[in-house]
Write an enzyme that holds these catalytic residues in place. Structure first.
Site, PDB file in Angstrom:
ATOM      1  N   GLY A 154       0.791  -1.220   0.000  1.00  0.00           N
ATOM      2  CA  GLY A 154       0.000   0.000   0.000  1.00  0.00           C
ATOM      3  C   GLY A 154       0.824   1.269   0.000  1.00  0.00           C
ATOM      4  O   GLY A 154       1.884   1.359  -0.619  1.00  0.00           O
ATOM      5  N   LYS A 159       4.236  -5.878  10.129  1.00  0.00           N
ATOM      6  CA  LYS A 159       3.970  -7.125  10.845  1.00  0.00           C
ATOM      7  C   LYS A 159       4.042  -8.367   9.967  1.00  0.00           C
ATOM      8  O   LYS A 159       4.268  -9.460  10.456  1.00  0.00           O
ATOM      9  CB  LYS A 159       2.587  -7.071  11.497  1.00  0.00           C
ATOM     10  CG  LYS A 159       2.431  -5.981  12.522  1.00  0.00           C
ATOM     11  CD  LYS A 159       1.235  -6.233  13.430  1.00  0.00           C
ATOM     12  CE  LYS A 159       0.029  -6.659  12.647  1.00  0.00           C
ATOM     13  NZ  LYS A 159      -1.087  -7.063  13.500  1.00  0.00           N
ATOM     14  N   ASP A 181       5.966  -4.632  16.045  1.00  0.00           N
ATOM     15  CA  ASP A 181       4.653  -4.320  16.592  1.00  0.00           C
ATOM     16  C   ASP A 181       4.806  -2.985  17.307  1.00  0.00           C
ATOM     17  O   ASP A 181       5.470  -2.901  18.343  1.00  0.00           O
ATOM     18  CB  ASP A 181       4.205  -5.412  17.563  1.00  0.00           C
ATOM     19  CG  ASP A 181       2.797  -5.192  18.100  1.00  0.00           C
ATOM     20  OD1 ASP A 181       2.275  -4.060  17.966  1.00  0.00           O
ATOM     21  OD2 ASP A 181       2.217  -6.145  18.656  1.00  0.00           O
ATOM     22  N   TYR A 229     -12.883   5.398  16.570  1.00  0.00           N
ATOM     23  CA  TYR A 229     -11.868   5.426  15.518  1.00  0.00           C
ATOM     24  C   TYR A 229     -11.381   6.845  15.242  1.00  0.00           C
ATOM     25  O   TYR A 229     -10.176   7.098  15.153  1.00  0.00           O
ATOM     26  CB  TYR A 229     -12.401   4.808  14.220  1.00  0.00           C
ATOM     27  CG  TYR A 229     -11.499   5.103  13.041  1.00  0.00           C
ATOM     28  CD1 TYR A 229     -10.248   4.509  12.952  1.00  0.00           C
ATOM     29  CD2 TYR A 229     -11.878   6.010  12.054  1.00  0.00           C
ATOM     30  CE1 TYR A 229      -9.398   4.800  11.905  1.00  0.00           C
ATOM     31  CE2 TYR A 229     -11.031   6.298  11.005  1.00  0.00           C
ATOM     32  CZ  TYR A 229      -9.787   5.696  10.930  1.00  0.00           C
ATOM     33  OH  TYR A 229      -8.948   5.992   9.895  1.00  0.00           O
ATOM     34  N   GLY A 244       2.534   2.767   2.409  1.00  0.00           N
ATOM     35  CA  GLY A 244       3.850   2.655   3.015  1.00  0.00           C
ATOM     36  C   GLY A 244       4.876   2.130   2.037  1.00  0.00           C
ATOM     37  O   GLY A 244       6.000   2.649   1.934  1.00  0.00           O
TER      38      GLY A 244
END
Length: 775
Positions: free
Chosen positions: A16, A37, A69, A166, A18
């Site tokens: 994506g 991860k 993480d 959120y 990143g």
């Protein structure tokens, strides 16, 4: 070439946005830390930290894949410090990873709330805090920079109404920009970047809107190109909330007002889905409320029908979407039956099962009996291990035994606790036919928790992400590559600063150094990368007059090596630009074979040696006249030594007399002062000793009595134990916390430096990998 020479630490960079930012930086030759991860391929999601790293290297950059993480502050700091040490600093941090749950207040479990805040707000704070010491020292590029992929702040209630939890968590990332831009003004630039439209990521395709919404989205490249413009700005450009296409068209920042934005569309000419309301917005200084924050336009029924428990790891503009359940890929097998194979452990030497019905300790109808070494075994009796005392236990068989091995440090993170685990190692074989010997690089993955015991019941307050079935049910996997090696490998060591650089002692009397980067990388990218030819040694030293076993890399000076032989000579290797220079004039002080060498953990010129002459010596490489300190340590050969990495004055030695001794080097030559502890539990020669990498008082010991023992020197028997169980305490010292058996002729043991409590051991039957419950 805005990224040339700069080091970027990017969270959520396996796919994506990143990954797009990483690839854009790689085109300029940047160093990129892929902090995410995903380490195993996912059936529905493309990309792992390894495939991302491979793409970065192909694009022209240098990559460091690290399983991180961001909820683990200590692991993040250690990963950041490691990246800075390898690349010489960190110049840019991109906070891209986050968690999303577009659910209302009543539909959002508290654990989901906690998880989103732990990743979005707290995770951003954790990574930024870890990066700042390095960013404040950065002198590469226009300015040290933190870029958060987060929305502009807007307190309009409509952006909170349907998913308060959120939005609040995501705004935490934006608030970090607001506050830290002011706090570090003129020192580190802080900015936020957000897309105007939906971005074609895994979340859009698999969760939000399928192919239809994908076709109405833009490619991640638009965010990456906008990020490149922002990260090219001077230190004064800070505290901004930017929108991707505004940045690309802003001539004052180096953008192009006439840019063809349609080139970023997945389908040219498509009716793009805006990421916020149709009201036009532009980039503004922090504190000006302009742009809505969350994807309120999405039909909630679509989200709920395509989301597991309302939670997935991927923001609409981020790559960290991945199911918590990782799918195992099965055991790698060989058609010809050669090479390593990973199997469930069948022995552990912990329980006498001779009188039990069935096949193993779990059979019903009998009570297991604890077996002690002095009990012996009667005819027909056999041993099985007690699964309840292991968090993890696997065995691995090889065609030929390995006298020595080393764990290869990886980029998957430090102090890893989450199962399943992955371990990299390199070993040298002892084949019957000398021509069949090899160095074997291996990757052991999908090492599940308590793989042979009962799966514990999850408590009511455990969320799915904390009690995944995959922690227990995955099949272990072994992948390996063999490199031909001349002679049997007496000792193998991985350089701590550059773990893929391997030194190996041969019984033919030579020491060789190899670069096995390509071989280890080939284990991470499925299908395995083709290996065009066997690697040649980077350096071979033939100056030893006899074979040897002693070998150690300096943890302080990168590339500095010591090798010792059976002719009592110790040679110093110094790194040079073109390889190594080995001092032909040896260090001599022992009267018999040098069996082991250990560098000081914090002094570049100091090392220790152990010898068949029964002594342990301390040396300074700047002086050739003999050791600075020396004393008798054992009544016979001293086989092994280990220098405590956390307490610089503690050294442990193990001898042929079956004892191991703890030495306080501050009083090393005070023979009668009692500044030592000596343990005589074992009944045969000590073959290996290793201090715990993170617990200063703990160590592991192996012996030819087929036992591996784990000790904590900080434990003492209380008065009641001494009164009531004096005989037991004499036989089993209170410092003895664990006994592992089932592996015969144990030759070497190592704690994993990045997985607390995990050990790996080699013996006649192959390898054991285990993690006791009390470590």
């Amino acid at each position: 070439m805005v990224f040339s020479g700069r080091t970027l630490f990017i969270t959520g960079a396996s796919r994506g946005i990143g990954l797009a930012i990483a690839l854009r930086a790689a085109k300029d030759g940047a160093n990129v830390v892929v902090a995410a991860k995903t380490v195993n391929p996912h059936p529905k999601l493309d990309g792992t930290i390894y495939t991302a790293a491979s793409a970065i290297e192909e694009a022209g950059g240098r990559a460091m894949p690290m399983q991180v993480d961001i909820r683990d502050a200590e692991a993040v700091k250690e990963a950041m410090d490691h990246a800075a040490k390898v690349f010489g600093g960190v110049d840019v941090l991109v906070n891209n990873a986050s968690a999303i749950s577009l659910t209302g207040t009543l539909e959002t479990p508290v654990k989901t709330y906690d998880l989103m805040h732990a990743i979005n707000a707290r995770g951003t704070f954790v990574t930024t805090q870890a990066a700042l010491p390095h960013l404040l020292k950065s002198t590469t590029g226009p300015a040290p920079h933190v870029l958060n992929i987060s929305p502009p702040l807007n307190l309009d209630p409509k952006w909170f109404a349907d998913h308060t939890a959120y939005t609040a968590a995501k705004y935490g990332m934006s608030l970090a920009v607001l506050g830290m831009a002011a706090e570090f003004s003129g020192k580190v630039a802080f900015n936020a970047l957000w897309p105007r439209t939906t971005i074609a990521t895994a979340a859009i395709k698999n969760v939000i809107g399928g192919d239809e919404l994908m076709n109405r989205s833009r490619k991640p490249d638009i965010v990456a190109d906008a990020a490149a413009i922002i990260l090219a700005q001077p230190i004064e450009y800070s505290g901004n909330f930017a929108i991707d296409d505004d940045i690309l068209r802003d001539a004052t920042l180096g953008g192009d007002p006439s840019i063809d934005l349609d080139s970023y569309s997945v389908v040219r000419g498509a009716d793009l889905q805006p990421d916020f309301s149709s009201k036009r917005a532009t980039a503004r200084r922090a504190g000006l409320v302009l742009v809505p924050a969350a994807a309120h336009y999405i039909d909630e029924s679509v989200v709920q029908s395509r989301t597991t428990d309302g939670l997935q790891f991927e923001d609409l503009a981020e790559d960290e979407f991945e199911e918590e359940l990782v799918v195992g890929i099965g055991v790698d097998s060989d058609d010809d039956g050669q090479g390593p194979s990973l199997d469930l452990a069948q022995v552990g030497g912990m329980i006498d099962i001779s009188n039990m019905s069935g096949q193993g300790a779990s059979s019903s109808g009998s009570t297991p009996q604890v077996w002690r070494p002095e009990d012996g075994l009667a005819e027909g009796e056999q041993l099985d291990y007690d699964p309840s005392v292991y968090n993890l236990f696997h065995t691995m068989d090889m065609e030929w035994p390995a006298l020595s091995f080393d764990i290869v440090r990886d980029s998957l993170g430090y102090r890893r606790s989450r199962f399943p685990h992955t371990v990299y190692a390199v070993a040298g074989t002892q084949a019957e036919d000398a021509s069949a010997n090899a160095l074997v690089v291996m990757k052991l993955s999908s090492l599940a928790r308590n793989g042979h015991g009962e799966k514990p019941e999850a408590s009511d307050d455990e969320s799915d992400d904390e009690s995944d079935d995959d922690e227990f049910d995955m099949e272990p996997v072994v992948e390996y590559r063999s490199i031909p090696f001349s002679g049997c490998a007496n000792r193998v060591r991985s350089m701590p600063q550059t773990p893929t650089t391997i030194a190996a002692w041969s019984d033919l009397g030579t020491v060789a150094i190899y670069d096995l980067q390509h071989y280890l990388s080939a284990l991470d990218v499925p299908p395995p990368l083709p290996l065009a030819r066997e690697p040649e040694p980077m350096h071979v030293f033939t100056g030893h007059t006899m074979e040897g076993f002693a070998l150690d890399w300096s943890p302080v000076t990168q590339g500095r090596l010591l090798s010792g032989d059976c002719a009592r000579n110790i040679h110093l290797w110094e790194p040079r630009e073109s390889g190594w220079a080995v001092d032909i004039a040896p260090y001599v002080g022992h009267t018999d074979s040098v069996e082991d060498l250990q560098w000081s953990p914090n002094q570049a010129s100091v090392f220790a040696s152990a010898s068949v002459d029964g002594s342990v010596a301390i040396w300074d490489v700047r002086k050739k006249g003999g050791p600075a300190l020396s004393r008798p340590a054992h009544s016979s050969d001293v086989n092994v030594i280990s220098w405590n990495p956390l307490v610089e004055f503690l050294l442990v030695s193990g001898g042929d007399d079956g004892t191991f001794a703890i030495w306080d080097l501050r009083f090393f030559q005070d023979a009668d002062e009692g500044y030592e502890q000596r343990f005589s539990y074992h009944s045969a020669p000590i073959t290996s000793v290793d201090w715990h990498p993170t617990e200063a008082s703990s160590l592991a010991v192996s012996s030819d009595d087929n036992q591996i023992t784990l000790w904590d020197l900080g434990v003492e028997a209380d008065d009641e134990e001494l009164r009531n169980d004096a005989e037991f305490v004499a036989d089993y010292p209170p410092q003895l916390l664990f006994v592992h058996q089932g592996l015969t002729e144990v030759k070497e043991i190592h704690w994993h430096p990045q997985i607390p409590g995990m050990l790996m051991a080699t013996g006649a039957e192959g390898f054991n990998v285990f993690k006791p419950i009390n470590f």
